[in-house]
Design a protein around this motif. Sequence first.
Motif, PDB file in Angstrom:
ATOM      1  N   VAL A 135       0.834  -1.209   0.000  1.00 39.25           N
ATOM      2  CA  VAL A 135       0.000   0.000   0.000  1.00 39.25           C
ATOM      3  C   VAL A 135       0.869   1.260   0.000  1.00 39.25           C
ATOM      4  CG1 VAL A 135      -1.751   1.266   1.317  1.00 39.25           C
ATOM      5  CG2 VAL A 135      -1.871  -1.214   1.180  1.00 39.25           C
ATOM      6  N   GLN A 136       2.032   1.152   0.647  1.00 42.15           N
ATOM      7  CA  GLN A 136       2.881   2.332   0.829  1.00 42.15           C
ATOM      8  C   GLN A 136       3.734   2.644  -0.398  1.00 42.15           C
ATOM      9  OE1 GLN A 136       4.770   1.635   4.543  1.00 42.15           O
ATOM     10  NE2 GLN A 136       4.444   3.704   5.277  1.00 42.15           N
ATOM     11  N   ALA A 137       3.774   1.721  -1.361  1.00 40.45           N
ATOM     12  CA  ALA A 137       4.696   1.904  -2.503  1.00 40.45           C
ATOM     13  C   ALA A 137       4.471   3.255  -3.182  1.00 40.45           C
ATOM     14  CB  ALA A 137       4.487   0.765  -3.502  1.00 40.45           C
ATOM     15  N   ARG A 138       5.551   3.999  -3.391  1.00 37.67           N
ATOM     16  CA  ARG A 138       5.493   5.292  -4.090  1.00 37.67           C
ATOM     17  C   ARG A 138       6.734   5.408  -4.966  1.00 37.67           C
ATOM     18  NH1 ARG A 138       4.057   9.427   0.794  1.00 37.67           N
ATOM     19  NH2 ARG A 138       3.026  10.732  -0.698  1.00 37.67           N
ATOM     20  N   GLY A 139       6.655   6.223  -5.967  1.00 32.68           N
ATOM     21  CA  GLY A 139       7.814   6.396  -6.857  1.00 32.68           C
ATOM     22  C   GLY A 139       7.720   5.386  -7.992  1.00 32.68           C
ATOM     23  N   ARG A 140       8.254   5.790  -9.172  1.00 32.67           N
ATOM     24  CA  ARG A 140       8.034   4.997 -10.383  1.00 32.67           C
ATOM     25  C   ARG A 140       8.537   3.555 -10.243  1.00 32.67           C
ATOM     26  NH1 ARG A 140       9.861   6.089 -15.885  1.00 32.67           N
ATOM     27  NH2 ARG A 140      11.716   6.794 -14.827  1.00 32.67           N
ATOM     28  N   LEU A 141       9.768   3.426  -9.728  1.00 27.44           N
ATOM     29  CA  LEU A 141      10.361   2.092  -9.668  1.00 27.44           C
ATOM     30  C   LEU A 141       9.615   1.196  -8.686  1.00 27.44           C
ATOM     31  CD1 LEU A 141      14.180   2.747  -9.873  1.00 27.44           C
ATOM     32  CD2 LEU A 141      12.665   1.744 -11.601  1.00 27.44           C
ATOM     33  N   ALA A 142       9.303   1.785  -7.513  1.00 29.77           N
ATOM     34  CA  ALA A 142       8.593   1.006  -6.485  1.00 29.77           C
ATOM     35  C   ALA A 142       7.228   0.569  -7.009  1.00 29.77           C
ATOM     36  CB  ALA A 142       8.441   1.826  -5.216  1.00 29.77           C
ATOM     37  N   LEU A 143       6.557   1.482  -7.741  1.00 30.84           N
ATOM     38  CA  LEU A 143       5.218   1.145  -8.249  1.00 30.84           C
ATOM     39  C   LEU A 143       5.303   0.057  -9.314  1.00 30.84           C
ATOM     40  CD1 LEU A 143       3.522   4.637  -8.445  1.00 30.84           C
ATOM     41  CD2 LEU A 143       3.014   2.775  -6.871  1.00 30.84           C
ATOM     42  N   ARG A 144       6.341   0.165 -10.164  1.00 33.14           N
ATOM     43  CA  ARG A 144       6.477  -0.858 -11.209  1.00 33.14           C
ATOM     44  C   ARG A 144       6.702  -2.229 -10.561  1.00 33.14           C
ATOM     45  NH1 ARG A 144      10.596   0.846 -15.646  1.00 33.14           N
ATOM     46  NH2 ARG A 144       9.403   2.711 -16.062  1.00 33.14           N
ATOM     47  N   ALA A 145       7.572  -2.233  -9.545  1.00 33.12           N
ATOM     48  CA  ALA A 145       7.865  -3.498  -8.861  1.00 33.12           C
ATOM     49  C   ALA A 145       6.598  -4.035  -8.191  1.00 33.12           C
ATOM     50  CB  ALA A 145       8.966  -3.287  -7.827  1.00 33.12           C
ATOM     51  N   ARG A 146       5.839  -3.122  -7.584  1.00 31.94           N
ATOM     52  CA  ARG A 146       4.617  -3.545  -6.904  1.00 31.94           C
ATOM     53  C   ARG A 146       3.615  -4.144  -7.899  1.00 31.94           C
ATOM     54  NH1 ARG A 146       0.455   0.940  -5.412  1.00 31.94           N
ATOM     55  NH2 ARG A 146       0.085   0.687  -7.639  1.00 31.94           N
ATOM     56  N   ASP A 147       3.415  -3.430  -9.013  1.00 30.70           N
ATOM     57  CA  ASP A 147       2.425  -3.890  -9.987  1.00 30.70           C
ATOM     58  C   ASP A 147       2.815  -5.251 -10.564  1.00 30.70           C
ATOM     59  OD1 ASP A 147       1.296  -1.532  -9.388  1.00 30.70           O
ATOM     60  OD2 ASP A 147       1.483  -0.605 -11.357  1.00 30.70           O
ATOM     61  N   ALA A 191       4.681  -7.469  -9.059  1.00 24.47           N
ATOM     62  CA  ALA A 191       4.516  -8.482  -8.008  1.00 24.47           C
ATOM     63  C   ALA A 191       3.042  -8.852  -7.857  1.00 24.47           C
ATOM     64  CB  ALA A 191       5.056  -7.951  -6.682  1.00 24.47           C
ATOM     65  N   LEU A 192       2.169  -7.835  -7.906  1.00 24.84           N
ATOM     66  CA  LEU A 192       0.737  -8.116  -7.731  1.00 24.84           C
ATOM     67  C   LEU A 192       0.209  -8.997  -8.857  1.00 24.84           C
ATOM     68  CD1 LEU A 192      -0.958  -4.864  -6.452  1.00 24.84           C
ATOM     69  CD2 LEU A 192      -0.909  -7.080  -5.352  1.00 24.84           C
ATOM     70  N   ASN A 193       0.735  -8.749 -10.068  1.00 26.68           N
ATOM     71  CA  ASN A 193       0.297  -9.562 -11.193  1.00 26.68           C
ATOM     72  C   ASN A 193       0.552 -11.037 -10.968  1.00 26.68           C
ATOM     73  OD1 ASN A 193      -0.968  -8.196 -13.277  1.00 26.68           O
ATOM     74  ND2 ASN A 193       0.913  -7.060 -13.703  1.00 26.68           N
ATOM     75  N   HIS A 194       1.603 -11.320 -10.197  1.00 32.60           N
ATOM     76  CA  HIS A 194       1.952 -12.724  -9.967  1.00 32.60           C
ATOM     77  C   HIS A 194       1.437 -13.236  -8.637  1.00 32.60           C
ATOM     78  CE1 HIS A 194       4.948 -11.586 -13.012  1.00 32.60           C
ATOM     79  NE2 HIS A 194       4.631 -12.785 -13.458  1.00 32.60           N
ATOM     80  N   MET A 195       0.922 -12.308  -7.841  1.00 28.50           N
ATOM     81  CA  MET A 195       0.660 -12.679  -6.450  1.00 28.50           C
ATOM     82  C   MET A 195      -0.673 -13.366  -6.232  1.00 28.50           C
ATOM     83  SD  MET A 195       1.797 -10.194  -3.523  1.00 28.50           S
ATOM     84  CE  MET A 195       0.506  -9.481  -2.618  1.00 28.50           C
ATOM     85  N   ARG A 196      -1.627 -13.132  -7.114  1.00 35.88           N
ATOM     86  CA  ARG A 196      -2.980 -13.553  -6.787  1.00 35.88           C
ATOM     87  C   ARG A 196      -3.103 -15.026  -6.359  1.00 35.88           C
ATOM     88  NH1 ARG A 196      -6.896 -11.508  -4.152  1.00 35.88           N
ATOM     89  NH2 ARG A 196      -8.930 -12.297  -4.755  1.00 35.88           N
ATOM     90  N   PRO A 197      -2.506 -15.938  -7.126  1.00 35.66           N
ATOM     91  CA  PRO A 197      -2.679 -17.318  -6.705  1.00 35.66           C
ATOM     92  C   PRO A 197      -2.120 -17.541  -5.303  1.00 35.66           C
ATOM     93  CG  PRO A 197      -1.749 -17.201  -8.915  1.00 35.66           C
ATOM     94  CD  PRO A 197      -1.747 -15.819  -8.357  1.00 35.66           C
ATOM     95  N   ARG A 198      -1.004 -16.845  -5.021  1.00 34.30           N
ATOM     96  CA  ARG A 198      -0.437 -17.039  -3.694  1.00 34.30           C
ATOM     97  C   ARG A 198      -1.289 -16.353  -2.628  1.00 34.30           C
ATOM     98  NH1 ARG A 198       4.669 -15.096  -2.292  1.00 34.30           N
ATOM     99  NH2 ARG A 198       4.828 -13.869  -4.169  1.00 34.30           N
ATOM    100  N   MET A 199      -1.856 -15.173  -3.013  1.00 32.09           N
ATOM    101  CA  MET A 199      -2.704 -14.481  -2.036  1.00 32.09           C
ATOM    102  C   MET A 199      -3.868 -15.354  -1.632  1.00 32.09           C
ATOM    103  SD  MET A 199      -3.120 -10.582  -3.118  1.00 32.09           S
ATOM    104  CE  MET A 199      -3.783  -9.753  -1.687  1.00 32.09           C
ATOM    105  N   LEU A 200      -4.406 -16.044  -2.638  1.00 35.89           N
ATOM    106  CA  LEU A 200      -5.541 -16.895  -2.343  1.00 35.89           C
ATOM    107  C   LEU A 200      -5.116 -18.092  -1.504  1.00 35.89           C
ATOM    108  CD1 LEU A 200      -7.654 -16.943  -5.590  1.00 35.89           C
ATOM    109  CD2 LEU A 200      -8.265 -16.014  -3.371  1.00 35.89           C
ATOM    110  N   ALA A 201      -3.883 -18.490  -1.688  1.00 34.05           N
ATOM    111  CA  ALA A 201      -3.396 -19.599  -0.873  1.00 34.05           C
ATOM    112  C   ALA A 201      -3.068 -19.088   0.520  1.00 34.05           C
ATOM    113  CB  ALA A 201      -2.184 -20.221  -1.540  1.00 34.05           C
ATOM    114  N   ARG A 202      -2.436 -19.910   1.292  1.00 27.65           N
ATOM    115  CA  ARG A 202      -2.314 -19.578   2.699  1.00 27.65           C
ATOM    116  C   ARG A 202      -1.410 -18.409   3.020  1.00 27.65           C
ATOM    117  NH1 ARG A 202      -4.403 -24.397   5.420  1.00 27.65           N
ATOM    118  NH2 ARG A 202      -5.403 -25.394   3.678  1.00 27.65           N
ATOM    119  N   SER A 203      -0.446 -18.121   2.145  1.00 27.56           N
ATOM    120  CA  SER A 203       0.606 -17.180   2.539  1.00 27.56           C
ATOM    121  C   SER A 203       0.086 -15.798   2.912  1.00 27.56           C
ATOM    122  CB  SER A 203       1.648 -17.069   1.441  1.00 27.56           C
ATOM    123  OG  SER A 203       1.062 -16.478   0.307  1.00 27.56           O
TER     124      SER A 203
END
Length: 395
Positions: free
Chosen positions: A358-370, A372-384
């Motif tokens: 949520v705190q990510a700011r700045g171009r590089l941080a946002l790119r990294a966040r986006d 990561a989120l693109n890949h995260m969903r299956p893991r988010m749904l899982a237990r982690s």
Amino acid sequence: MRTAVVVGAGTAGLAAAGALSRSGWRVTLLERAERIAAPPTAVVLWPNGLRALQSLDPDGGWTAIASPLPDGGVRRPDGQWLVTPRSRTGAGPGPAAAHLEDVYDALVAGLGDVEIRTGFEATTIRTGLRSRPAVSDGHSTIEADLLVGADGIDSRVRAAVAPESVAVGSGFAAWQAVIPGFRVPSTAEDRCPGGETLGAGYRFVAIPLGDHAAGRGGIYWVATAAGAARPESAATQLTLLRRWFAGWHEPVGALLDATRPEDLVPQGVRELRPLPRAYGFPGGPGGVVLIGDAAHAMPHHLGQGACLAFEDAATLRAVVADAEPGPDLVAAVENYSRVRQPRTATVVRQNRRMSAVVQARGRLALRARDAALNHMRPRMLARSLDPSHDWTPPE
Ligand SMILES: Cc1cc2nc3c(=O)[nH]c(=O)nc-3n(C[C@H](O)[C@H](O)[C@H](O)COP(=O)(O)OP(=O)(O)OC[C@H]3O[C@@H](n4cnc5c(N)ncnc54)[C@H](O)[C@@H]3O)c2cc1C
């Protein structure tokens, strides 16, 4: 008869007081406010919270007051998907949203024979290995076998038993509002399947409450921004929110436009650092336990605070079920702490990871966040990253 005094009549205290009373304890519930009243917001009840409530009070009518939460996915302010909505898989209840007033009403209805004392602000807590726990407001003192600290993030009970744990700012401010059904603009209704939007240091979550929610419906939204609580009036803060979120995909603008200053619940977001070293403190024939935000207040990113409070209450009820005052109850107090500490520490860790997103700011941080989120969903749904997944009420 076993006696308990519960300090604080928020979600945690109401749930614990009702549960203990229904299990045969004589319970006194102390609340500093003149009346027990919910903030005019809503709450997401994740499966763990719903399971806890159901185990605490099977007749609580929880499904009648809560509307199933659609998975609206995660978007960027321009509307592009970061995480596309998925239909839920798996057995058991899915998450649901409810007006907090309805949750309070259901909890109050389940209080049974609890003696309620409002206008009682606990100022002094007496603890000690040999003495019965006691609480005083400077005028009267109430002793009990078990003292339950459910007095929120600035807990006086916690200050007495775990002074090492203090409330600190999390670096965010949050605004919540429920727009009643009759005021929801039709454009927003059409375009609010629910979901969240992440910008640079800003987050907006919208949740339709649906007619199911006690027939009242409406839309609940939560906005989060990096920074401290704002000192301005509600009307000025609403203007600021409209400016900050201007240009975000609909229905964000429509919802902010439909919000009135009196709907707005602004607050600085705080958390406990460190967590208390224990949640149970033996004393006399029983001792003191901490539950809810008094024990483990954390930022709202995963929306788990109230759900964990219901887990606490369900666990407390189970561990003290057959415990008579004396060594049995003392052991139960220690057992409560042993069970709840690792569980809540895990959720706090998961929440911190979400804070970074949520705190990510700045171009590089946002790119990294986006990315990561693109890949995260299956893991988010899982237990982690889903603390609601695997918790079941203790027998
Ligand atoms: C923006 C936001 C969104 C959230 N969304 C969710 C969500 O979707 N799902 C979820 O599960 N959780 C959510 N939470 C978290 C949840 O609201 C809290 O964790 C929960 O309300 C804590 O309940 P509590 O009873 O422990 O504390 P509180 O609600 O703070 O209640 C404490 C009570 O104790 C009383 N009290 C305090 N001091 C004293 C005293 N000295 N003597 C007597 N009485 C006293 C207070 O008046 C109050 O009534 C959210 C939080 C925020 C900020």
